[in-house]
Design an enzyme around this catalytic site. Structure first.
Site, PDB file in Angstrom:
ATOM      1  N   LYS A 115      23.659  47.998  55.205  1.00  0.00           N
ATOM      2  CA  LYS A 115      24.404  49.008  54.442  1.00  0.00           C
ATOM      3  C   LYS A 115      25.505  49.667  55.280  1.00  0.00           C
ATOM      4  O   LYS A 115      26.526  50.065  54.745  1.00  0.00           O
ATOM      5  CB  LYS A 115      23.455  50.061  53.859  1.00  0.00           C
ATOM      6  N   LYS A 207      20.197  39.195  47.370  1.00  0.00           N
ATOM      7  CA  LYS A 207      19.297  39.961  46.506  1.00  0.00           C
ATOM      8  C   LYS A 207      20.069  40.537  45.299  1.00  0.00           C
ATOM      9  O   LYS A 207      21.211  40.968  45.451  1.00  0.00           O
ATOM     10  CB  LYS A 207      18.751  41.107  47.374  1.00  0.00           C
ATOM     11  N   LYS A 210      22.071  46.817  42.792  1.00  0.00           N
ATOM     12  CA  LYS A 210      22.908  47.718  41.990  1.00  0.00           C
ATOM     13  C   LYS A 210      24.328  47.749  42.535  1.00  0.00           C
ATOM     14  O   LYS A 210      25.282  47.955  41.797  1.00  0.00           O
ATOM     15  CB  LYS A 210      22.387  49.160  42.070  1.00  0.00           C
TER      16      LYS A 210
HETATM   17  N1  AQP Z   1      16.344  42.289  43.831  1.00  0.00           N
HETATM   18  C1  AQP Z   1      15.164  42.921  43.858  1.00  0.00           C
HETATM   19  N2  AQP Z   1      14.009  42.232  43.641  1.00  0.00           N
HETATM   20  C2  AQP Z   1      12.806  42.875  43.652  1.00  0.00           C
HETATM   21  N3  AQP Z   1      12.682  44.207  43.863  1.00  0.00           N
HETATM   22  C3  AQP Z   1      13.798  44.914  44.075  1.00  0.00           C
HETATM   23  N4  AQP Z   1      14.014  46.215  44.293  1.00  0.00           N
HETATM   24  C4  AQP Z   1      15.341  46.448  44.454  1.00  0.00           C
HETATM   25  N5  AQP Z   1      16.016  45.297  44.316  1.00  0.00           N
HETATM   26  C5  AQP Z   1      15.099  44.325  44.078  1.00  0.00           C
HETATM   27  C6  AQP Z   1      12.951  47.214  44.364  1.00  0.00           C
HETATM   28  O1  AQP Z   1      13.264  48.254  43.444  1.00  0.00           O
HETATM   29  C7  AQP Z   1      12.757  49.486  43.958  1.00  0.00           C
HETATM   30  C8  AQP Z   1      13.817  50.531  43.886  1.00  0.00           C
HETATM   31  O2  AQP Z   1      14.870  50.171  44.761  1.00  0.00           O
HETATM   32  P1  AQP Z   1      15.987  51.223  45.116  1.00  0.00           P
HETATM   33  O3  AQP Z   1      16.905  51.378  43.982  1.00  0.00           O
HETATM   34  O4  AQP Z   1      15.370  52.479  45.538  1.00  0.00           O
HETATM   35  O5  AQP Z   1      16.742  50.645  46.368  1.00  0.00           O
HETATM   36  P2  AQP Z   1      17.269  49.227  46.731  1.00  0.00           P
HETATM   37  O6  AQP Z   1      16.128  48.369  47.149  1.00  0.00           O
HETATM   38  O7  AQP Z   1      18.333  49.439  47.752  1.00  0.00           O
HETATM   39  O8  AQP Z   1      17.868  48.687  45.350  1.00  0.00           O
HETATM   40  P3  AQP Z   1      19.228  48.001  45.082  1.00  0.00           P
HETATM   41  O9  AQP Z   1      19.299  47.646  43.651  1.00  0.00           O
HETATM   42  O10 AQP Z   1      19.469  46.896  46.035  1.00  0.00           O
HETATM   43  O11 AQP Z   1      20.247  49.160  45.282  1.00  0.00           O
HETATM   44  P4  AQP Z   1      21.497  49.236  46.212  1.00  0.00           P
HETATM   45  O12 AQP Z   1      22.428  48.188  45.734  1.00  0.00           O
HETATM   46  O13 AQP Z   1      21.999  50.625  45.953  1.00  0.00           O
HETATM   47  O14 AQP Z   1      21.024  49.012  47.599  1.00  0.00           O
HETATM   48  C9  AQP Z   1      12.272  49.214  45.387  1.00  0.00           C
HETATM   49  O15 AQP Z   1      10.866  49.082  45.386  1.00  0.00           O
HETATM   50  C10 AQP Z   1      12.910  47.896  45.726  1.00  0.00           C
HETATM   51  O16 AQP Z   1      12.133  47.141  46.641  1.00  0.00           O
END
Ligand code: AQP
Length: 344
Positions: A115, A207, A210
């Protein structure tokens, strides 16, 4: 190790569109776990501001994640649903953990490296200390089980290390205050199922996220049926037929990802999916996936929309949940202060 009451804690960041990865990797499991555990589900807005956020969008995202929790089936009356910033103990305990965790531990965190990117010097201190706040989120409630996607495994390990070091560093004080051998449980990650790491629909090595600039990389929980259909049809595949056995997914991450999504949505294994679709072409499989995804996600999207139109209800849920969360966290934090030697 002292006996701890089993309690589930997990959080989701209000940082934009919730997607199928968030649903299959986390929220769908939250729903299952509430049948057998006391659960606390948190919209982690303090985590969100480790990267820049626009206040109006953040407010809307907090309500959106709360709406998604409820629309997916979490019961905020039986369990606790709230946003992190309403309970000051998260930030307070995070400070304590900043002083327990070691720099070397945080330096190893891959999410920070990803990040922060190349401009590391310009990353916020909060982004670096994020795992200590996550440890505090869990341990403010002395939670024992944490359902998360695969990407959070390393942070969970750090939370266990923090709990263990606190228990060791303050062992004498913990015992003197009547808590036996350990004050904090070592929280267990629950990373299970067919879709612990859902990949981008455009690139099977990335992955689903968002923050991916391409909306076609993910299926959002708020997407309507036509949008879901378009995204699945455009999802990257390869020219081969679907394999007949799991080994056939080698070097075919996009095919494996779609099969994993189908399996998770349908409550079966990838082997089951291949029994039905193995040897067939992608267009037949994708049509079935569209029908399945629309059937599962359509009602969630519709309910989210209905709930989002009633922000007063959502805000009420969060305030009420925060009150119940605070009651637990305040007691635990008071005990932490006694253990540390603070006067109160
Ligand atoms: N691609 C994924 N597959 C399975 N699990 C996922 N999680 C996130 N992406 C995937 C799980 O969703 C929960 C909440 O995640 P978060 O929003 O708190 O943070 P993150 O993991 O950083 O999610 P994103 O979508 O990837 O957001 P950005 O793009 O902002 O970094 C967690 O349990 C996570 O494991």
């Amino acid at each position: 190790m002292a006996k701890f009451v089993e309690r589930v804690f997990s959080g989701v960041q209000p940082t934009g569109n919730l997607h199928l990865g968030n649903y299959l990797g986390a929220i769908a499991k939250f729903v299952e776990l509430q049948k057998i555990h006391d659960c606390i589900y948190c919209v982690v807005d303090l985590h969100a501001i480790t990267l820049p956020q626009k206040p109006d969008e953040l407010r809307a995202s907090i309500r959106e994640v709360t709406a998604a929790f409820i629309a997916c089936g979490i019961d905020p009356k039986k369990h606790i649903v709230f946003n992190q910033s309403q309970v000051g103990e998260h930030a307070e305990l995070a400070w304590v953990f900043n002083c327990v965790a070691r720099l070397g531990w945080l330096n190893r965190m891959t999410q920070f490296k990803e990040k922060a990117g190349k401009d590391r010097e310009n990353a916020s201190v909060g982004l670096y200390a994020y795992p200590c706040l996550m440890a505090a989120d869990i341990l403010a409630y002395r939670a024992t089980h944490v359902p998360v996607g695969e990407d959070q495994k390393q942070h969970l390990e750090l939370a266990r290390d923090v709990a263990q070091k606190f228990n060791l560093d303050f062992a004498a004080s913990i015992a003197a205050h009547g808590h036996g051998e350990a004050f904090f449980p070592l929280p267990e990650p629950l990373i299970q199922g067919q879709a612990t790491r859902v990949m981008s629909l455009r690139d099977g090595s990335k992955k689903m996220s968002k923050s991916d600039p391409s909306d076609y990389s993910r299926i959002n929980l708020s997407d309507d049926a036509d949008t879901i259909a378009q995204k699945v049809r455009k999802a990257k595949t390869d020219p081969e037929a679907l394999p007949s056995a799991i080994e056939g997914f080698k070097q075919r991450p996009e095919a494996e990802n779609l099969a994993g999504i189908f399996a998770a949505l349908n409550g079966e294994t990838k082997e089951d999916v291949l029994k039905t679709f193995g040897g067939g072409n992608f267009s037949t499989f994708k049509s079935a996936l569209v029908d399945l995804a629309v059937a599962k996600l359509g009602p969630i999207g519709a309910e989210m929309k209905r709930l989002k139109d009633d922000p007063a209800f959502i805000d009420g849920v969060l305030v009420e949940g925060a009150g119940r969360a605070r009651a637990i966290a305040t007691k635990n934090m008071a005990m932490v202060k006694d253990i540390l030697g603070f006067v109160r």
